[in-house]
Design an enzyme around this catalytic site. Structure first.
Site, PDB file in Angstrom:
ATOM      1  CB  SER A   1      36.256  19.404  53.275  1.00 35.35           C
ATOM      2  OG  SER A   1      37.175  19.143  52.309  1.00 35.35           O
TER       3      SER A   1
ATOM      4  CB  SER B   1      38.928  21.032  50.393  1.00 31.77           C
ATOM      5  OG  SER B   1      37.315  21.356  50.442  1.00 31.77           O
TER       6      SER B   1
ATOM      7  CE  LYS C   1      39.802  16.771  53.626  1.00 29.37           C
ATOM      8  NZ  LYS C   1      39.837  17.536  52.339  1.00 29.37           N
TER       9      LYS C   1
END
Lengths: 529, 494
Positions: B155, B179, B80
């Site tokens: 997210s 997330s 990420k």
């Protein structure tokens, strides 16, 4: 630590309300008001590394060389508390007779300023590490009471509100202006070497009832606080280098009033002497304002070394909201009792006991000791003695010649460019007969001027006392020849007249002759002829 | 070569270890998959093909030299883009950080490298991890391989999309309020949020420090567990990381796969159901709970009354911390700088940069947080929210006195269409209802695919006590084993 009033170059605010108002004399202030003072002192700890990272906590290195992701606040970097700094803060708390919190947290103080990499400062807020302490402060000199009796030097107990930890900010350098200040600068540079250096803030409770002695109480507190911390060995506590910084709060209470006045906070107080001057000046200014029927504005003021006055800084009435909240990146501090106890055992001799012992050892009267304390010379004298000088001689140099020079230069004794060891070396040259008093003062002057160690100064300046009889014989003969009348008086038995001849020899040898040897040579020659 | 991309991480590591396949070939296969699919998915912000192949070559060289390789050596992974990577642009999907090349690696990246995993690149996310759909990314939303019109969640939606679309067998996500778990649920893969402090946060660009936690994504429970063991453990660079043994999660996954839950008590959170929960989700969860009972678990109902206030507490605490954490983005030292014409004041440059650099949702949370921490409001907002947080932790303690794990849906709804929800912040926040309590209490929680609703995946959330992450994996593996075929097998070919 508080940020300056504005981030953009802005001229100091004119004292709109107070500019036309003349300050009152100190005697006038005391006749009408009772001062209340308080001190907030920042100490830069002398730890090897910074508060929350492994960077060197060094002073004076090339800008931006002691930095890393943590102290630059790079995205993702996390602080980790420096155990040595926590230990130093606890030692300070213990030496100031504080209670040590069994559990406390760091807090974030949020405000934007370019010298703060994260735009928040890690500090402590409502949970300080140490709290509720005191320091007994001896006041210098003596005072005379109404009956004309000389009172003994007195002692005041200063209550300590809290001792907490925080990180220092970076240092802004304003370029392009005449003064190096933000006013008039074209741009600013930031050095982050200082960012993250561990600081301890020591806050007193309000100090009341000291009356006309308030300025000297402030100075005595700062001096003795410095001595206590230096004895702990946790900081070099040098005001001129910024490793000790005092902010002074001052307010005036009209005599007979029940409530305290509005206080101001004076910053930029860079020497012990300035601590006293700042309180005095602010008392006089505030009295002028109050007597003119105007209220005091709660604000930060800046002390100016050159004028001895304060000027208005940022008004606290429109102060930033720092939005303190517990620092979520750090676990709470929970010093174990056993650790705190072991630190307590490591404390050096408590300062009051130590001072009493030194006074006895050095054979000083209470008044002499108070003078030594007032000059901030305890450690300097002790170190000079440790380097081989006698107590009497060490005190003579530091409170005499060296105090005179420090005063002339407007610095503290410890700000002089001479070490206790060098002072002791000069004295050893005197004791050996290599220097007389006048030459010794010149040797000191040379050391202060950066000409090297005492031995080097003596050699370079040719200061050594001349006691070689062959060299002096010629000068003596010349003096006798040039002062025939005086010489005759000596021959006639007026031995005291020889003084004039000695003086003449000293003059031609520029004071370097050994007076005793000269006198002997003169008397030998004049009795022999 | 395409067969590599369908294999699990455990299988790929086995091929590398016994010399059947090279790490380079495996890596190249995944890079090719990214090339052929990412225009449609937008899972990656940055692909580091060169770095990935060099890392793969290094693993192959180690094997050729006869070295014993670590368990996941040679396996590609997606990271990420809020995790700091030395020398590789790290943006947090924000314009304000565009172009920033970090000078250091996050601790978990150091651990990935040491373990011989092969980072392929950086995946998309909602800006600074604030969002539940990746629609707040400065680089456009990622898309769900199940239906390109829908979100892969957020997210960490780039990471979940990459794993679900076989671009990578593993990915790193971060989870502040759900997330990792919600994107895993919405894409039909496994995602675990470890116990707070179980994985180092050093090098995660902070959103809300007291909640942020990095964790693994995988297509199987065992893969996620193997990755968990690589990244977990104490880190001296993060003082909130726990100096305690890492739970044996891979063993727990293997045990759970046997499908025997005898002796375990499973609590169903009764108030994470009802209004607002899609019927298809509710029935898939109910069917799974019945399966768990079949496997020998005792099932009990657990009321957790304060979970109802988790949303309100979270949306005060997280924004408060974010308002402070994001203050450092001020144009002074790195990243975007706007309006510096040598005349503008410092404040103007700072304000102009933050105005231009931050997206609407980030600004909204900074403003909410600044307000909540302000003098006079602190006690009513931040202080009160912290009290609620304590009550939620107590709900967990009470519940765990009567059960080993708690279960609920991971998300009240399946993957939703990109667009409409992004217009309504409150509707978007409500997506996090089920995941927020575990975040606030710092307890571990996993999402495992358990069925379909209208042809889209449903995830079961399994929550356990602090440092009992192994229980999450054990039950998740049992759920996985109970399915006739993997949920992801139902996804359309991309």
């Amino acid at each position: 630590m508080h940020p300056p009033s504005s981030m953009t170059p802005v001229a100091p605010q004119p004292d709109a309300a107070t500019a036309p108002i003349a300050p009152r004399s100190f005697d006038q202030v005391i006749a009408s008001y009772q001062p209340v003072i308080g001190l907030e002192t920042h100490i830069e700890l002398g730890t090897r590394t910074k508060m929350f990272c492994g960077c060197a906590a060094a002073f004076g290195d090339e800008p931006n060389t002691n930095i890393c992701p943590v102290c630059l606040g790079l995205p993702g970097a996390l602080p980790v508390a420096n155990a040595a700094a926590v230990e130093s803060a606890i030692l300070i708390g213990l030496a100031l007779n504080c209670s040590i919190a069994s559990w406390c947290r760091f807090a974030r103080k949020n405000y934007f300023y370019p010298d703060m990499p994260k735009n928040f400062q890690i500090s402590q807020y409502d949970e300080p590490l140490c709290f509720d302490g005191w320091l007994d402060v001896r006041l210098p000199g003596d005072s005379v009471d109404i009956d004309g009796n000389v009172e003994q030097p007195s002692s005041v107990r200063i209550e300590i509100e809290r001792v907490h930890m925080e990180e220092d900010t970076g240092k802004s350098l304003h370029v392009g202006g005449a003064t190096g200040r933000i006013h008039g600068a074209t741009h600013s540079l930031v050095d982050y070497n200082r960012a993250g250096i561990p600081l301890v803030e020591i806050v007193t409770k309000p100090i009341t009832g000291t009356g006309e002695r308030a300025p000297e109480v402030a100075r005595a507190y700062a001096t003795q606080l410095r001595d206590v911390i230096r004895a702990l060995g946790v900081s070099d506590v040098r005001m001129e280098q910024g490793s000790m910084r005092c902010d002074v709060n001052t307010s005036l209470q009209p005599i007979g009033a029940s409530e305290w006045g509005t206080r101001t906070e004076t910053k930029n107080v860079n020497s012990l002497r300035s601590v006293e001057r700042a309180v005095r000046s602010e008392m006089c200014r505030q009295a002028g304002v109050l007597d003119a029927g105007i209220r005091i504005v709660q604000e930060t003021r800046h002390f100016h070394e050159d004028t001895g006055q304060t000027t208005s800084g940022r008004s606290k009435e429109e102060a930033t909201d720092y939005r303190y909240f517990p620092e979520p990146d750090l676990v709470p501090l929970a010093p174990e009792t056993a650790w705190v106890d072991s630190l307590r055992e490591r404390l050096p001799e408590l300062s009051a006991e130590k001072l009493a012992r030194l006074q006895t050892e050095w054979g000083l009267t209470d008044k002499d000791m108070a003078a030594v304390l007032g000059a901030g010379a305890v450690q300097l004298i002790a170190a000079t003695i440790a380097a081989g000088a006698t107590a009497e001689v060490a005190r003579k140099w530091w409170l005499g010649e060296l105090a005179r020079r420090a005063n002339a230069d407007g610095v503290e004794l410890e700000g002089l460019a001479i070490t206790p060891k060098q002072v002791a070396e000069v004295q050893q040259l005197v004791d050996r007969g290599s220097l007389n008093d006048k030459l010794a003062r010149q040797a000191i002057e040379g050391v202060l001027a950066g000409e090297g160690e005492p031995g080097q100064v003596v050699a370079a300046r040719g200061l050594e006392v001349v006691s070689d009889t062959d060299t002096l014989g010629a000068a003596v003969d010349a003096a006798i020849a040039a002062n025939a009348e005086v010489a005759q008086k000596v021959r006639d038995g007026k031995v005291a007249a020889a003084g004039a001849l000695v003086g003449a020899v000293m003059k031609t040898t520029k004071g370097q002759a050994d007076a005793q040897t000269v006198c002997t040579l003169i008397l030998e020659r004049l009795s022999a002829s | 070569m395409t067969e590599f991309i369908k294999l699990s991480a455990a299988e790929l590591a086995g091929l590398v270890a016994d010399g059947t396949a090279s790490a380079r070939d495996i890596t190249q296969a995944h890079l090719d998959r990214i090339t052929s699919t990412d225009e449609r998915l937008n899972a990656f912000v940055t692909v580091d093909a060169e770095g990935a192949l060099a890392t793969a070559d290094a693993v192959d060289a180690r094997r050729a030299a006869g070295e014993q390789l670590p368990p996941l050596a040679g396996v590609p992974i997606a990271v990420k883009d809020i995790v700091v990577t030395n020398g590789i642009e790290t943006t947090a999907a924000s314009k304000i950080l565009r172009g920033w090349i970090p000078p250091y690696d996050a601790t978990i990246v150091t651990k990935l490298r040491a373990a011989g995993l092969v980072p392929l690149g950086k995946t998309n996310l909602d800006e600074f991890a604030m969002g539940s759909s990746t629609e707040n990314s400065a680089f456009g939303p990622s898309r769900n391989p199940w239906d390109l019109a829908r979100t892969p969640g957020g997210s960490s939606g780039g990471s979940s999309a990459a794993v679900a679309a076989y671009q990578a067998p593993l990915a790193i996500g971060t989870d502040t309020g759900g997330s990792i778990r919600q994107p895993a649920s919405l894409t039909g893969i496994v995602g675990h949020k470890p116990t707070y402090g179980g994985v180092s946060r050093s090098g995660l660009i902070a959103y809300a420090s007291s909640l942020d936690q990095a964790g693994p994504f995988g297509r199987t429970v065992l893969d996620a567990a193997l990755l968990h063991e690589v990244i977990a453990g104490h880190d001296p660079a993060d003082s909130t990381s726990l100096d305690l043994p890492v739970p044996l999660v891979a063993d727990a996954a293997r045990i759970g796969a046997a499908g025997d839950l005898t002796g375990m008590t499973i609590g169903v959170v009764s108030n994470l159901s009802g209004e607002g929960y899609e019927p298809g989700v509710v029935s898939a969860i109910a069917a799974t709970v019945a399966q768990l009972e079949q496997m020998g678990a005792k099932v009990v109902e657990c009321p957790c009354p304060h979970f109802d206030y988790a949303l309100a507490a979270y949306y005060l605490i997280a924004p408060s911390e974010c308002s402070s954490n994001l203050a450092r983005f001020d144009a002074m030292r790195y990243g975007l700088r706007v309006g510096d014409d040598r005349q503008a004041s410092l404040e103007a440059v700072m304000a102009g940069t933050r105005d231009a650099g931050f997206g609407a949702e980030v600004k909204r949370r900074i403003i909410i947080g600044t307000y909540a921490l302000s003098a006079g409001y602190y006690d009513a907002y931040y202080g009160q929210a912290q009290k609620v947080r304590t009550l939620i932790s107590r709900d967990f303690i009470t519940a765990f006195s009567g059960c080993d794990v708690l279960v609920s849906p991971t998300s009240p709804i399946v993957a939703f269409e990109l667009g409409p929800r992004a217009e309504d912040p409150m509707a978007m926040y409500a997506v996090d209802l089920c995941t927020l309590p575990a975040s606030l209490a710092g307890v571990p929680a996993i999402s495992v695919p358990c069925g379909l609703s209208d042809g889209l995946p449903v995830g079961l959330q399994i929550m356990a006590p602090v440092l009992a992450d192994d229980r999450c994996y054990r039950v998740a593996a049992a759920v996985e084993a109970s399915l006739n075929s993997p949920v992801l097998a139902a996804a359309p070919q991309l």
